[in-house]
Write an enzyme that holds these catalytic residues in place. Structure first.
Site, PDB file in Angstrom:
ATOM      1  N   GLU A 267       0.826  -1.203   0.000  1.00  0.00           N
ATOM      2  CA  GLU A 267       0.000   0.000   0.000  1.00  0.00           C
ATOM      3  C   GLU A 267       0.865   1.260   0.000  1.00  0.00           C
ATOM      4  OE1 GLU A 267      -4.001  -1.254   2.340  1.00  0.00           O
ATOM      5  OE2 GLU A 267      -2.129  -1.669   3.397  1.00  0.00           O
TER       6      GLU A 267
ATOM      7  N   GLU B 264      -3.638  -9.533   4.005  1.00  0.00           N
ATOM      8  CA  GLU B 264      -4.372  -9.243   5.242  1.00  0.00           C
ATOM      9  C   GLU B 264      -5.480 -10.241   5.549  1.00  0.00           C
ATOM     10  OE1 GLU B 264      -2.601  -5.212   4.141  1.00  0.00           O
ATOM     11  OE2 GLU B 264      -3.322  -7.006   3.116  1.00  0.00           O
TER      12      GLU B 264
END
Length: 258
Positions: A110, A130
């Site tokens: 990210e 995640e």
């Protein structure tokens, strides 16, 4: 101030190096805030026109959030400017280049997505894992990845947590160029030198117009999605605690679905 983030100035550019190689350059709360503060300094320094973000060593750019820290009594805190002080920093008009020298996982991926240009070593890899630990890519991965690769490819990558190579990232448009292992920073520095031959005000104006046009509702969504019922339910669940605990204990998680 700690020294999780090394800063080196070379002429008009600032190089930020995430220096937690023992943790695959994963960021804990002090590292997040340190990087945010140092990016604040860069943003307001009139003599610094461009930034490069990289990781120490050749194994990892950044392996994301330090999951072991989530087992502490207080959950890790990320500054208002986001993961690594960058993913929510929508007012930075100076260009930022990611020199991805190894694994870019979770928040590390990210972080790269939040940069304007990405140079990757051929041994680099990218993933949003995640979901494997009961969480979601809430530092922009759910919002920026579809804009880069399209919703179908992004949905598969996010739901399977599949790791992609530097070459596949190049093919998908996530990465600007791939260079031999160990040369990501050198290539980013060379690219930065080329950018610095242009007018800094013209570069900033160009970035501002493109980013505003491309990001659309991302600025609002980065804040609003944290209160969406699905995210609230996930963060308050037993699974959200079980995932990081299982990771730290090096075992498969036992999901309860609640």
């Amino acid at each position: 101030m700690t020294d999780f983030i090394e800063v080196r100035r070379e002429g008009r550019m600032t190089v930020f190096t995430i220096a937690r190689p023992e943790a695959m350059n994963a960021l804990n709360a002090p590292a997040h805030f340190e990087m945010a503060a140092k990016l604040d300094t860069f943003a307001t320094d009139p003599d610094q026109w461009l930034a490069i973000v990289t990781g120490a060593g050749e194994r990892a750019f950044c392996a994301g959030n330090d999951l072991k820290q989530q087992l502490a009594p207080r959950e890790p805190v990320v500054p208002p400017t986001g993961f690594g002080g960058l993913t929510n920093r929508f007012d930075l008009d100076k260009p930022v280049i990611a020199a991805v020298n190894g694994m870019a996982l979770g928040g590390g991926f990210e972080l790269a997505l939040a940069c304007d240009i990405v140079v990757a070593a051929e041994n680099a890899s990218f993933a949003l894992p995640e979901v494997k630990v009961g969480l979601a890519a809430m530092a922009g991965g759910l919002l920026r990845l579809p804009a880069h690769v399209g919703p179908k490819r992004a949905m598969e990558m996010i739901m399977t947590a599949r790791r992609i190579s530097a070459q596949e990232a190049l093919d998908l448009g996530i990465v600007n160029r791939v260079v031999p292992a160990g040369e990501a920073l050198a290539a980013a520095l060379a690219l930065a030198e080329t950018i610095l031959t242009a007018s800094p005000l013209a570069i900033r104006a160009s970035k501002a117009v493109m980013r505003r046009a491309l990001e659309g509702d991302i600025r609002e969504a980065m804040t609003a999605h944290l209160d969406w019922p699905e995210i609230v339910a996930m963060m308050g669940s037993d699974d959200a605690r079980e995932g990081p605990r299982a990771f730290a204990e090096k075992r498969a998680p036992a999901w309860s679905g609640r």
